[in-house]
Motif scaffolding. Structure first.
Motif, PDB file in Angstrom:
ATOM      1  N   LEU A 136       0.494  -1.045   0.062  1.00  0.00           N
ATOM      2  CA  LEU A 136      -0.161   0.038   0.054  1.00  0.00           C
ATOM      3  C   LEU A 136       1.084   0.902   0.192  1.00  0.00           C
ATOM      4  N   MET A 140       0.850   3.958  -2.842  1.00  0.00           N
ATOM      5  CA  MET A 140       0.159   5.481  -2.320  1.00  0.00           C
ATOM      6  C   MET A 140       1.247   6.209  -3.133  1.00  0.00           C
ATOM      7  N   TYR A 143       1.388   7.641  -6.733  1.00  0.00           N
ATOM      8  CA  TYR A 143       0.412   9.703  -6.621  1.00  0.00           C
ATOM      9  C   TYR A 143       0.813  10.104  -6.719  1.00  0.00           C
ATOM     10  N   LEU A 322      -1.741 -11.755 -17.525  1.00  0.00           N
ATOM     11  CA  LEU A 322      -1.427 -12.361 -16.216  1.00  0.00           C
ATOM     12  C   LEU A 322      -2.011 -13.584 -15.987  1.00  0.00           C
ATOM     13  N   PHE A 323      -3.411 -12.879 -16.291  1.00  0.00           N
ATOM     14  CA  PHE A 323      -4.294 -13.945 -15.884  1.00  0.00           C
ATOM     15  C   PHE A 323      -4.115 -15.677 -15.915  1.00  0.00           C
ATOM     16  N   LEU A 326      -1.128 -17.273 -14.526  1.00  0.00           N
ATOM     17  CA  LEU A 326      -1.144 -17.526 -12.957  1.00  0.00           C
ATOM     18  C   LEU A 326      -2.483 -19.085 -13.306  1.00  0.00           C
TER      19      LEU A 326
ATOM     20  N   LEU B  39      -6.916  -7.820  -3.921  1.00  0.00           N
ATOM     21  CA  LEU B  39      -6.497  -6.520  -4.242  1.00  0.00           C
ATOM     22  C   LEU B  39      -6.428  -5.997  -5.165  1.00  0.00           C
ATOM     23  N   GLU B  42      -9.669  -1.938  -6.996  1.00  0.00           N
ATOM     24  CA  GLU B  42      -9.392  -0.663  -8.548  1.00  0.00           C
ATOM     25  C   GLU B  42     -10.071  -1.068  -9.534  1.00  0.00           C
ATOM     26  N   ASN B  90      -2.109 -17.533  -6.401  1.00  0.00           N
ATOM     27  CA  ASN B  90      -1.558 -16.661  -5.382  1.00  0.00           C
ATOM     28  C   ASN B  90      -2.436 -15.257  -5.384  1.00  0.00           C
ATOM     29  N   VAL B  92      -2.668 -12.714  -4.159  1.00  0.00           N
ATOM     30  CA  VAL B  92      -1.707 -10.945  -4.075  1.00  0.00           C
ATOM     31  C   VAL B  92      -1.255 -11.368  -5.688  1.00  0.00           C
ATOM     32  N   ALA B  93      -1.494 -11.623  -6.277  1.00  0.00           N
ATOM     33  CA  ALA B  93      -0.884 -11.742  -7.376  1.00  0.00           C
ATOM     34  C   ALA B  93      -2.204 -11.792  -8.151  1.00  0.00           C
ATOM     35  N   THR B  94      -2.812 -12.597  -8.227  1.00  0.00           N
ATOM     36  CA  THR B  94      -4.283 -12.100  -8.511  1.00  0.00           C
ATOM     37  C   THR B  94      -4.698 -11.601  -8.687  1.00  0.00           C
ATOM     38  N   LEU B  96      -3.368  -8.090  -8.259  1.00  0.00           N
ATOM     39  CA  LEU B  96      -2.497  -7.454  -8.977  1.00  0.00           C
ATOM     40  C   LEU B  96      -2.959  -7.560 -10.454  1.00  0.00           C
ATOM     41  N   ALA B  97      -3.165  -8.490 -10.903  1.00  0.00           N
ATOM     42  CA  ALA B  97      -3.330  -9.225 -12.749  1.00  0.00           C
ATOM     43  C   ALA B  97      -5.107  -8.324 -12.742  1.00  0.00           C
ATOM     44  N   LEU B  98      -6.252  -8.245 -10.988  1.00  0.00           N
ATOM     45  CA  LEU B  98      -7.277  -8.209 -11.395  1.00  0.00           C
ATOM     46  C   LEU B  98      -7.546  -6.252 -11.939  1.00  0.00           C
ATOM     47  N   LEU B 100      -4.868  -4.655 -12.783  1.00  0.00           N
ATOM     48  CA  LEU B 100      -4.184  -4.077 -14.536  1.00  0.00           C
ATOM     49  C   LEU B 100      -5.142  -4.884 -15.547  1.00  0.00           C
ATOM     50  N   GLY B 222      -7.122   5.978  -7.732  1.00  0.00           N
ATOM     51  CA  GLY B 222      -6.262   5.424  -6.148  1.00  0.00           C
ATOM     52  C   GLY B 222      -7.286   4.558  -4.706  1.00  0.00           C
ATOM     53  N   TRP B 225      -7.210   1.500  -3.205  1.00  0.00           N
ATOM     54  CA  TRP B 225      -6.247   1.356  -3.002  1.00  0.00           C
ATOM     55  C   TRP B 225      -5.805   2.167  -1.413  1.00  0.00           C
ATOM     56  N   ILE B 226      -6.843   2.929  -1.055  1.00  0.00           N
ATOM     57  CA  ILE B 226      -7.455   4.124   0.052  1.00  0.00           C
ATOM     58  C   ILE B 226      -8.464   2.987   0.763  1.00  0.00           C
ATOM     59  N   LEU B 228      -8.832  -0.097   0.234  1.00  0.00           N
ATOM     60  CA  LEU B 228      -7.502  -1.732   1.343  1.00  0.00           C
ATOM     61  C   LEU B 228      -6.942  -1.132   2.371  1.00  0.00           C
ATOM     62  N   ALA B 229      -6.773   0.306   2.557  1.00  0.00           N
ATOM     63  CA  ALA B 229      -6.243   0.461   3.597  1.00  0.00           C
ATOM     64  C   ALA B 229      -6.805   0.762   4.575  1.00  0.00           C
TER      65      ALA B 229
END
Lengths: 345, 308
Positions: A136, A140, A143, A322-323, A326, B39, B42, B90, B92-94, B96-98, B100, B222, B225-226, B228-229
């Motif tokens: 995170l 952040m 940005y 990427l999908f 995986l 993750l 976004e 994984n 985390v990786a999935t 991020l892929a989602l 992107l 973003g 992501w906020i 998630l935080a």
């Protein structure tokens, strides 16, 4: 070992198949689109050189990220570190405008690496000192870096003779990277990739530090029991990936761009995450993967010009890859077995 | 304008800016309570925003827009679920892929909708508003704002006081034990992940249907992501998500007011505030590692093999 490479090849194949469907769905002739996207751009020396130009920042970012990912350090803010590297290096070029010399370019490169490192040091410090998730914080800060960049080129670094356009003045020849191939834009940044790749390979395959990084990622408890210093590994991963991303940034502004413009990177720092995974976190693999992803950028531009295909296809293509990667991993690594029925009673 | 009107205006703007964060963070909270770290918030928000906008423009019906946004978020979440729960990829990786993939997909799908105007969602007033003069901006809000405000206590009740909520928490805390007790770990996680997708889609739709209302590439900027935080900040409790969302809503609009009051700080620095505040808040919350370990679902992000 060979098994590890089936998944990426399968993923690229599946993505190509899905792209055919996507192009057809958007109303473009699929085969012509595939040709315009993936073949046309690299069917000339100039095109191949452009591939190298685009692959350079991707490979630099990915090599650093991959080292961290090995150790379960998730730096996903390479885009921000790239921006800060570009601003630091570009700042040196602009500060020395008119008084440059042979020393200017090395100074810019050093400043770029330092800029990226400094930006990555923040998540490293926060992670080690306060246990804050580097995922995170590094994101952040991307940005924040983008807004800092916007402020600089709208304010202090704006070209005084630029009629108000938000970009810096053009760099002097002393501040530009020498070209490798005459008549193309391929610059010596491509050599930095070769050096970084060799260094990353030596680190991961031949050094004790690389061994520690791999153990920390695969078996964190074993690493702790062995007394490997987790804090040091976090610092190392983030500083190396930040430094390489910063180098990618300064290479972009001192190479193909030649000034600080409104857009320094079309998302290289994020795409590098895909590159790292596609390259199996292996230095040579990541450089090969960078070439594949560079083609997706080149193809996106070429297909837009040739067929009017929307630029956003590039993003869909990269995400899809990427999908599929995986998913292919799962198919390659796990064997389907019929479950043994439990004994009665 | 009187001081009172200004105050009400600021509060109303804060609630509006908080709503997309609140919806997305509440969804992610349920996902994480079930032990899954997605993750891709976004990306799901962006796809929800574009789907909602496209449906609202095509049909002229705000309700259709909201439904399409939730549905689009759910489809994205289902993709994540298949990858991580069924195929054991994984997380985390999935995730991020989602994100992107969602960023690219939404840009592609939305390219014909850039610059099209749309009426914002109709507002629904609290009954008896006429008796409270001057509170109109605060008490007359659209359905997504009300939904977010209702969802926080509803989820607190669900997680803390219902049997289904207990099962969901059990799956997140110890999936092995939950499985031994006969609870369907995978099904519960699918449910949670899809709920999270719907909420993220709605959070995105609030941006494109009510807050701006328009479609622009990467318009979430973003916020996923906020969100998630915010879940970490709230130590995985719905009530605290509400407080956190208001806090961030206030910070998001602060730069508008700071400029109005004549602070001579460049706009870009004021726009950095939400991101810097996110980092500050994360540091403040996570500096006590024991506290986080106590509150975070114990199986968060861990892959579940039923055989073992």
């Amino acid at each position: 070992m060979a098994m590890a490479w089936i998944a990426p090849v399968l993923a690229v194949g599946l993505t190509l198949g899905a792209s055919l469907a996507l192009f057809a769905g958007l109303g473009f002739p699929p085969l012509a689109a595939i040709h315009a996207y993936f073949v046309q751009p690299i069917s000339s020396l100039r095109g191949l050189a452009e591939l190298g130009v685009k692959a350079t920042p991707l490979a630099l970012c990915a090599l650093g990220l991959g080292i961290g990912f090995r150790a379960n350090v998730w730096n996903i803010g390479a885009e921000g570190q790239l921006t800060m590297g570009a601003l630091a290096g570009g700042g040196v070029a602009l500060a020395c405008h008119g008084s440059g010399g042979w020393w200017l370019l090395p100074a810019m490169l050093a400043a770029g690496i330092a800029g990226g490192m400094a930006w990555a040091a923040i998540p490293a410090f926060l992670r080690n000192r306060y246990h804050t998730s580097e995922i995170l914080t590094s994101l952040m800060l991307t940005y924040v870096a983008a807004l800092f960049h916007a402020w600089l080129i709208h304010g202090p670094l704006r070209d005084p003779d630029g009629m108000g356009f938000p970009e810096s003045r053009l760099f002097e020849p002393d501040a530009l990277l020498p070209m490798l191939l005459p008549g193309t834009r391929l610059h010596i940044g491509a050599l930095f990739v070769v050096v970084a790749m060799a260094a990353a390979w030596l680190l991961l395959a031949r050094s004790f530090l690389g061994f520690q990084l791999k153990v920390a990622g695969l078996a964190p408890q074993a690493a702790a029991l062995a007394g490997f210093d987790r804090h040091r590994l976090v610092w190392f991963s983030l500083l190396v990936s930040g430094g390489l991303a910063g180098l990618a940034g300064v290479v972009e502004v001192a190479g193909p761009i030649g000034q600080l413009s409104t857009t320094i990177s079309p998302g290289y720092g994020f795409t590098a995450i895909i590159v790292a995974f596609l390259g199996r976190l292996h230095p040579i693999g990541m450089v090969l993967a960078a070439l594949v992803m560079a083609l997706s950028y080149l193809g996106g531009e070429a297909a837009q010009i040739a067929l009017g295909l929307p630029q956003a296809v590039t993003g869909v293509f990269q995400g899809m890859l990427l999908f599929f990667l995986l998913a292919s991993d799962v198919l390659v690594h796990y064997r389907v077995r019929r479950a043994t029925p439990p004994l009665p009673g | 304008m009187t001081g009172f009107e200004t105050l009400i205006g600021i509060l109303a703007a804060t609630i509006a800016a908080a709503t997309p964060l609140l919806l997305a963070a509440l969804g992610e909270l349920v996902v994480e309570r079930a032990g899954v770290l997605n993750l891709g918030v976004e990306g799901m928000m962006l796809v929800g925003a574009v789907a909602g906008f496209a449906a609202a423009v095509a049909t002229g019906s705000p309700a259709a827009g909201i439904a399409a946004a939730a549905l689009a978020g759910m489809v994205m979440a289902l993709l994540f679920g298949v990858m991580t729960i069924t195929l054991l990829a994984n997380q985390v990786a999935t995730g991020l892929a989602l994100t992107l993939f969602g960023t690219g997909l939404s840009a592609l799908a939305g390219r014909d909708f850039v610059g099209i105007p749309l009426n914002p969602l109709p507002r629904i007033a609290v009954p008896g508003l006429d008796l409270l003069p001057g509170l109109e901006p605060l008490l007359s809000q659209d359905v997504l704002v009300w939904l977010g405000l209702a969802m926080a206590p509803a989820l607190a009740l669900f997680l803390g006081r219902s049997r289904a909520g207990l099962v969901l928490r059990a799956v997140g805390e110890n999936h092995g034990a939950a499985h031994e007790l006969g609870h369907p770990v995978a099904a519960v996680r699918y449910g949670a992940v899809i709920f999270g997708g719907a909420m993220a889609g709605l959070g995105g739709a609030y941006l494109s249907l009510a807050y701006t209302p328009m479609w622009a590439e990467n318009m979430t900027a973003g916020r996923g992501w906020i969100a998630l935080a915010l879940v970490v900040f709230a130590t995985w409790r719905p009530g605290r998500v509400l407080v956190g969302a208001w806090l961030f809503g206030g910070i998001t609009i602060a730069h508008l007011h700071a400029q109005g009051m004549g602070f001579a700080v460049p706009a870009q620095f004021l726009s950095m505030l939400p991101y810097l505040a996110t980092i500050a808040v994360l540091v403040a919350i996570s500096r006590d590692a024991a506290q986080i370990r106590l509150n975070a679902p114990a199986c968060l992000g861990k892959v579940f093999h039923p055989e073992r």
